[in-house]
Design an enzyme around this catalytic site. Structure first.
Site, mmCIF file in Angstrom:
data_model
loop_
_atom_site.group_PDB
_atom_site.id
_atom_site.type_symbol
_atom_site.label_atom_id
_atom_site.label_comp_id
_atom_site.label_asym_id
_atom_site.label_seq_id
_atom_site.Cartn_x
_atom_site.Cartn_y
_atom_site.Cartn_z
ATOM 1 N N ARG A 102 0.753 -1.363 0.074
ATOM 2 C CA ARG A 102 0.119 0.026 -0.027
ATOM 3 C C ARG A 102 0.966 1.291 -0.096
ATOM 4 N NH1 ARG A 102 -5.540 1.149 3.338
ATOM 5 N NH2 ARG A 102 -6.025 -0.035 1.602
ATOM 6 N N HIS A 129 -7.222 0.985 -6.622
ATOM 7 C CA HIS A 129 -7.452 -0.133 -5.342
ATOM 8 C C HIS A 129 -8.115 -1.327 -5.885
ATOM 9 C CE1 HIS A 129 -7.540 -1.538 -1.484
ATOM 10 N NE2 HIS A 129 -8.226 -0.487 -1.085
ATOM 11 N N GLN A 132 -9.915 -3.953 -3.952
ATOM 12 C CA GLN A 132 -11.171 -3.370 -3.500
ATOM 13 C C GLN A 132 -11.973 -3.747 -4.602
ATOM 14 O OE1 GLN A 132 -12.127 -1.997 -0.429
ATOM 15 N NE2 GLN A 132 -13.976 -2.493 -1.263
ATOM 16 N N ASP A 225 -17.252 7.006 -1.543
ATOM 17 C CA ASP A 225 -16.149 7.058 -0.665
ATOM 18 C C ASP A 225 -15.858 7.992 -0.071
ATOM 19 O OD1 ASP A 225 -13.561 5.932 0.113
ATOM 20 O OD2 ASP A 225 -12.392 6.221 -1.513
ATOM 21 N N CYS A 265 -16.361 1.508 0.213
ATOM 22 C CA CYS A 265 -15.296 0.641 0.697
ATOM 23 C C CYS A 265 -14.795 0.621 2.078
ATOM 24 C CB CYS A 265 -13.800 1.088 -0.245
ATOM 25 S SG CYS A 265 -13.435 2.545 0.321
ATOM 26 N N ARG A 293 -13.434 -8.933 0.891
ATOM 27 C CA ARG A 293 -11.824 -8.431 0.613
ATOM 28 C C ARG A 293 -11.025 -10.005 0.858
ATOM 29 N NH1 ARG A 293 -9.885 -3.484 1.003
ATOM 30 N NH2 ARG A 293 -7.974 -4.512 0.393
HETATM 31 N N1 CP Z 1 -11.498 -0.530 2.143
HETATM 32 C C1 CP Z 1 -10.097 -0.504 2.645
HETATM 33 O O1 CP Z 1 -8.874 -0.797 1.759
HETATM 34 O O2 CP Z 1 -9.896 -0.405 4.073
HETATM 35 P P1 CP Z 1 -8.323 -0.077 4.750
HETATM 36 O O3 CP Z 1 -8.078 1.214 4.493
HETATM 37 O O4 CP Z 1 -8.894 -0.270 6.196
HETATM 38 O O5 CP Z 1 -7.488 -1.262 4.336
HETATM 39 N N1 NVA Z 2 -9.920 6.512 -1.155
HETATM 40 C C1 NVA Z 2 -9.792 5.933 0.125
HETATM 41 C C2 NVA Z 2 -9.660 4.579 0.211
HETATM 42 C C3 NVA Z 2 -9.460 3.997 1.396
HETATM 43 C C4 NVA Z 2 -9.616 2.496 1.387
HETATM 44 C C5 NVA Z 2 -8.139 6.420 0.377
HETATM 45 O O1 NVA Z 2 -7.340 6.357 -0.809
HETATM 46 O O2 NVA Z 2 -7.938 6.864 1.490
#
Ligand code: CP
Ligand code: NVA
Length: 308
Positions: A102, A129, A132, A225, A265, A293
């Site tokens: 990430r 993502h 997701q 989101d 998400c 997930r």
């Molecule tokens: N939706 C998602 O990726 O959640 P987290 O940021 O908690 O991993």
């Molecule tokens: N769009 C959000 C998604 C988190 C899972 C972010 O990038 O923070």
């Protein structure tokens, strides 16, 4: 494919096949527990940002299938700071059997994949993502059926990383996508171009509007989101002024198809982009979506390990 970096790297048949595998692994898990498909394998999980779902679901996906996972925090790794990405990738390739990362910049996960001799999974970047997106599609299929074509998927809010993967997987599966965003918060134009190419092949339609009410007409799915993604925190106050008309509340949901499902998400900022009433109401699938997930990622890992 060596890595899982973007939904659009795959064909419709490949994505459908991954989703079918996710359905199979989910059924197996609830019937008798999964086979030890990942026995002897360890997933290194590099996090430059916080996470609940991604961290725990990947960890548990490995454990359920007889493998293990190792959490590598931003401080420990110092990706690109303490050590170059190319060196981190080559060192970890000798210790673990796959990486999940990430990252802030999408380029960084591409760089990891370039230098790793093991599979790399994108666990969210500023661009997309894809894990997701897979869980989202699995959730939609569970509700509307595997062969449901012509579904209307409406996304309302900030055109962000989650929107990109949702748009790409929807286009690949022949679903119609409508995105309602305020001016200045449109989707990445490169991602839109890719989606348009996919949509031409699959017959799905892509529509971009400003009016959130127009966005949800006929919607089978309403998706939203956070208005402020990780890494954009200094823009929070400005965004909180712009986005309220895009809130997914009971009034907006009432304008969609009567059987609409509401997705997010997570993490949700309750009563900002999504009201409590809707999040906890009859149309919401946000928790099954989060749970998916786990199953979607088992399928991704199984394919990358070449064990299913
Ligand atoms: N939706 C998602 O990726 O959640 P987290 O940021 O908690 O991993
Ligand atoms: N769009 C959000 C998604 C988190 C899972 C972010 O990038 O923070």
């Amino acid at each position: 494919m060596k890595d899982f970096l973007a939904i659009s790297d795959y064909t419709p048949a490949e994505i459908q096949d991954l989703l079918d595998l996710a359905v199979k692994l989910k059924e197996e898990y609830f019937k008798k527990g999964n086979q030890p498909l990942f026995k002897g394998r360890v997933l290194g999980m590099i996090f430059q940002k916080p996470s609940l779902r991604t961290r725990v679901s990947f960890d548990m996906a490995m454990r359920h299938c007889g493998g293990d996972a190792l959490y590598l925090s931003p401080n420990e790794i110092g990706l690109g700071k303490r050590e170059s990405i190319a060196d981190v990738a080559r060192v970890l390739s000798g210790y673990v059997q796959a990486l999940m990362a990430r990252v802030f910049e999408h380029e960084h996960v591409l760089e990891l994949a370039k230098w790793s001799s093991i599979p790399v999974v994108n666990g969210l970047s500023d661009y997309n993502h894809p894990c997701q997106g897979m869980a989202d599609a699995l959730t939609i299929i569970e509700k509307f059926g595997r062969s449901a074509k012509g579904l209307n998927i409406s996304y309302v809010g900030d055109g962000n990383n989650v929107t990109v993967s949702l748009m790409h997987i929807s286009a690949l599966l022949g679903w119609n996508v409508t995105v309602g965003t305020p001016e200045g918060y449109d989707m990445n134009p490169k991602a839109v171009e890719i989606a348009q190419k996919i949509a031409k092949q699959t017959g799905s339609t892509l529509t971009f509007v400003r009016d959130p009410h127009a966005a949800v007409q006929g919607a089978h799915v309403i998706y939203t989101d956070t208005w402020t993604s990780m890494g954009q925190e200094e823009e929070t106050a400005k965004r909180e002024k712009i986005f309220p008309p895009y809130q997914v509340n009971a009034k907006l949901v009432a304008e969609a198809d009567k059987d609409v499902i509401v997705m997010h998400c997570l993490p949700a900022h309750r009563n900002h982009e999504l009201t409590d009433e809707v999040a906890d109401g009859p149309h919401s699938v946000i928790f099954p979506q989060a749970h998916n997930r786990l199953h979607a990622q088992k399928a991704i890992l199984a394919r990358l390990f070449g064990v299913a």
